[in-house]
Enzyme design. Structure first.
Site, short mmCIF file in Angstrom:
data_model
loop_
_atom_site.label_atom_id
_atom_site.label_comp_id
_atom_site.label_asym_id
_atom_site.label_seq_id
_atom_site.Cartn_x
_atom_site.Cartn_y
_atom_site.Cartn_z
N THR A 135 0.82 -1.21 0.00
CA THR A 135 0.00 0.00 0.00
C THR A 135 0.85 1.26 0.00
O THR A 135 1.99 1.25 0.51
CB THR A 135 -0.91 -0.01 1.26
N ASP A 136 0.29 2.34 -0.51
CA ASP A 136 1.00 3.64 -0.46
C ASP A 136 1.16 4.14 0.98
O ASP A 136 1.98 5.02 1.24
CB ASP A 136 0.28 4.69 -1.32
N GLU A 137 0.41 3.54 1.92
CA GLU A 137 0.46 4.04 3.29
C GLU A 137 1.80 3.76 3.97
O GLU A 137 2.11 4.36 4.99
CB GLU A 137 -0.71 3.46 4.11
N TYR A 159 -1.65 -0.17 11.13
CA TYR A 159 -1.87 -0.86 9.86
C TYR A 159 -0.68 -0.65 8.92
O TYR A 159 -0.10 -1.61 8.40
CB TYR A 159 -3.15 -0.36 9.18
N LYS A 163 2.13 -3.37 7.43
CA LYS A 163 2.34 -3.60 5.99
C LYS A 163 3.81 -3.32 5.63
O LYS A 163 4.41 -4.04 4.81
CB LYS A 163 1.41 -2.71 5.16
P1 NAD Z 1 -10.13 -6.93 2.70
O1 NAD Z 1 -10.10 -6.56 4.14
O2 NAD Z 1 -11.36 -6.64 1.90
O3 NAD Z 1 -9.86 -8.50 2.55
C1 NAD Z 1 -8.83 -9.14 3.27
C2 NAD Z 1 -9.01 -10.64 3.07
O4 NAD Z 1 -7.93 -11.31 3.74
C3 NAD Z 1 -10.31 -11.19 3.66
O5 NAD Z 1 -10.90 -12.09 2.75
C4 NAD Z 1 -9.85 -11.91 4.92
O6 NAD Z 1 -10.68 -13.01 5.28
C5 NAD Z 1 -8.45 -12.38 4.51
N1 NAD Z 1 -7.56 -12.59 5.66
C6 NAD Z 1 -7.33 -11.72 6.68
N2 NAD Z 1 -6.47 -12.27 7.55
C7 NAD Z 1 -6.15 -13.50 7.06
C8 NAD Z 1 -5.30 -14.54 7.51
N3 NAD Z 1 -4.61 -14.42 8.65
N4 NAD Z 1 -5.19 -15.65 6.75
C9 NAD Z 1 -5.88 -15.77 5.59
N5 NAD Z 1 -6.72 -14.83 5.13
C10 NAD Z 1 -6.85 -13.69 5.86
O7 NAD Z 1 -8.86 -6.26 2.05
P2 NAD Z 1 -8.64 -5.54 0.63
O8 NAD Z 1 -9.08 -4.14 0.73
O9 NAD Z 1 -9.14 -6.42 -0.43
O10 NAD Z 1 -7.04 -5.52 0.58
C11 NAD Z 1 -6.33 -6.62 0.05
C12 NAD Z 1 -4.84 -6.32 0.11
O11 NAD Z 1 -4.57 -5.12 -0.64
C13 NAD Z 1 -4.33 -6.07 1.52
O12 NAD Z 1 -3.06 -6.67 1.64
C14 NAD Z 1 -4.22 -4.55 1.61
O13 NAD Z 1 -3.22 -4.16 2.52
C15 NAD Z 1 -3.86 -4.20 0.18
N6 NAD Z 1 -4.27 -2.85 -0.26
C16 NAD Z 1 -5.57 -2.45 -0.10
C17 NAD Z 1 -5.94 -1.18 -0.54
C18 NAD Z 1 -7.36 -0.68 -0.39
O14 NAD Z 1 -7.60 0.52 -0.57
N7 NAD Z 1 -8.33 -1.55 -0.09
C19 NAD Z 1 -4.99 -0.33 -1.13
C20 NAD Z 1 -3.67 -0.79 -1.27
C21 NAD Z 1 -3.34 -2.06 -0.84
P1 TYD Z 2 -10.18 4.56 4.63
O1 TYD Z 2 -11.16 4.00 3.65
O2 TYD Z 2 -10.24 4.06 6.03
O3 TYD Z 2 -8.75 4.37 3.99
P2 TYD Z 2 -7.28 4.89 4.52
O4 TYD Z 2 -7.39 5.46 5.85
O5 TYD Z 2 -6.56 3.61 4.50
O6 TYD Z 2 -6.80 5.87 3.52
O7 TYD Z 2 -10.35 6.13 4.68
C1 TYD Z 2 -10.12 6.96 3.56
C2 TYD Z 2 -10.12 8.39 4.04
O8 TYD Z 2 -11.44 8.70 4.54
C3 TYD Z 2 -9.16 8.64 5.19
O9 TYD Z 2 -8.56 9.92 5.04
C4 TYD Z 2 -10.06 8.64 6.40
C5 TYD Z 2 -11.38 9.16 5.88
N1 TYD Z 2 -12.56 8.63 6.59
C6 TYD Z 2 -13.53 9.51 7.11
O10 TYD Z 2 -13.43 10.74 6.95
N2 TYD Z 2 -14.60 8.98 7.77
C7 TYD Z 2 -14.75 7.65 7.96
O11 TYD Z 2 -15.75 7.23 8.60
C8 TYD Z 2 -13.78 6.75 7.42
C9 TYD Z 2 -13.90 5.26 7.60
C10 TYD Z 2 -12.69 7.29 6.73
#
Ligand code: NAD
Ligand code: TYD
Length: 348
Positions: A135-137, A159, A163
């Site tokens: 992630t970019d975070e 988080y 990561k």
């Molecule tokens: P999500 O929370 O929707 O899904 C996570 C999945 O992982 C779920 O199906 C959960 O059951 C499974 N999981 C969690 N812990 C586990 C474990 N110990 N063993 C096996 N399975 C497990 O997440 P997402 O938003 O789809 O993100 C997927 C990946 O992409 C993550 O690694 C996240 O850090 C990365 N990512 C997400 C975003 C975003 O904006 N959603 C952006 C950049 C990177």
């Molecule tokens: P989020 O989806 O939690 O992603 P991340 O924190 O990983 O970027 O949140 C996106 C942005 O939205 C973040 O700046 C926090 C803000 N946010 C709110 O303002 N209210 C909310 O209830 C949530 C969940 C997020």
């Protein structure tokens, strides 16, 4: 920056971890549709974020196999990887920043121990590619400019730190053991099937229900929004074309303040700002801005395609038409989390 050899990596059996989640389920659907003949095994622990409904449409596909298991469980991982897997794409993670602030332990277990267990299994089986979805975070708060892959990691939430720890392990396995690893660092992703705890689906579903939405702080935090289709294409592009040992940023090129996104969602849902938006107490340690320099992934041949306005409208439409998918996710246990997370912040 090393140069690509130009010869794409060909895979026949991919182990996707976390495939029942948001991005993982889209990735598996893309693999099964765009790579005929490739086998896909999905290892998922089915945490609160894992939803088998996300993949109902591919359950009967002869090339798809689901394994219910935890990436921290070395026996389960060993048994799963032993079936002829040649590539691993690790998405399994605890992913919600707010939950990592309330309760960080599960984040450390899955991201740190889970990634270690997967790396060990991949190493002992001589897996040809191990792609870590990051992630970019991990770059932390970026006040000016844009993060490059070579920048020092400076995560600021539990988080993001978990990561970053996973990324460092993955890179260490390349340097120490010569493992053919890759890392993608995606920006904030949106689209269908995202759990309604996250910003965009939380706001959409609250607005559909005529409930207020909790905008943290002044709402001027900036995120770079990436459609899930562009994210999954980026991951597979890097899997095929990336150079082992390298990191690739995957950003949407759509920097927006949360306030701007909220305005769009309020309008798309036919609600009014005054009646439906609450400025609530800010998230602790809330990063102000993320921004990615994606020159490296673009040089590799990937670019995002979906314009944000169109993608947001399609996402709102999907949630409006799929209440049966998200309503159960906002039921009892979510309400307990919601009350804990938003209590005393000024939402009501
Ligand atoms: P999500 O929370 O929707 O899904 C996570 C999945 O992982 C779920 O199906 C959960 O059951 C499974 N999981 C969690 N812990 C586990 C474990 N110990 N063993 C096996 N399975 C497990 O997440 P997402 O938003 O789809 O993100 C997927 C990946 O992409 C993550 O690694 C996240 O850090 C990365 N990512 C997400 C975003 C975003 O904006 N959603 C952006 C950049 C990177
Ligand atoms: P989020 O989806 O939690 O992603 P991340 O924190 O990983 O970027 O949140 C996106 C942005 O939205 C973040 O700046 C926090 C803000 N946010 C709110 O303002 N209210 C909310 O209830 C949530 C969940 C997020």
């Amino acid at each position: 920056m090393s140069q690509s050899t130009g010869v794409p990596f060909v895979f026949s059996h991919v182990l996707v971890t976390g495939g029942c989640g948001f991005i993982g389920s889209h990735l598996i659907r893309l693999l099964l549709s765009e790579y005929p003949g490739v086998r896909v095994t999905n290892l998922d622990a089915l945490t609160y974020a894992g939803n088998p409904d996300n993949l109902r449409d591919v359950e009967g596909n002869a090339h798809y196999r689901f394994v219910h298991g935890n990436v921290c469980d070395a026996n389960a991982v060993e048994a799963t990887i032993a079936g002829g897997v040649d590539a691993v794409v690790n998405l399994a993670a605890e992913t919600h920043v707010d939950r990592s602030i309330l309760d960080p332990e599960a984040f450390l277990r899955t991201q740190i121990l889970g990634t270690h267990v997967l790396l060990e299994a991949a190493r002992s089986h001589g897996i040809a590619r191990f792609l870590q979805v990051s992630t970019d975070e991990v770059y932390g708060d970026v006040r000016d400019g844009a993060s490059r892959e070579s920048d020092t990691l400076a995560p600021r939430s539990p988080y993001a730190a978990s990561k970053a720890g996973a990324d460092l392990q993955v890179l260490a396995y390349h340097h120490t053991y010569g493992m053919p690893v890759l890392i993608t660092r995606g920006s904030n992703t949106y689209g269908s099937h995202q759990h309604p705890e996250k910003f965009i689906p939380l706001f959409i579903t609250n607005l559909i229900d005529d409930e207020p939405v909790p905008l943290y702080g002044d709402g001027n935090n900036v995120r770079d929004w990436l459609h899930v289709d562009d994210h999954t294409r980026g991951v597979l592009h890097v899997l095929e074309h990336g150079d082992p040992g390298e990191v690739y940023n995957i950003g949407g090129g759509n920097p927006r303040t949360n306030r701007t996104i909220t305005e769009q969602l309020v309008s798309l849902c036919g609600r009014a700002w005054e009646s439906h938006v609450r400025h609530v107490t800010d998230r602790e340690g809330h990063d102000r801005r993320y921004a990615l320099d994606c020159a490296k992934s673009r040089a590799l041949g990937w670019a995002p395609r979906r314009p944000l306005d169109e993608g947001l409208a399609a996402t709102v439409q999907w949630y409006a038409q799929n209440e049966a998918w998200w309503r159960p996710l906002k039921a009892a246990s979510f309400q307990a989390y919601y009350a804990r997370q938003y209590a005393g912040r000024g939402l009501s």
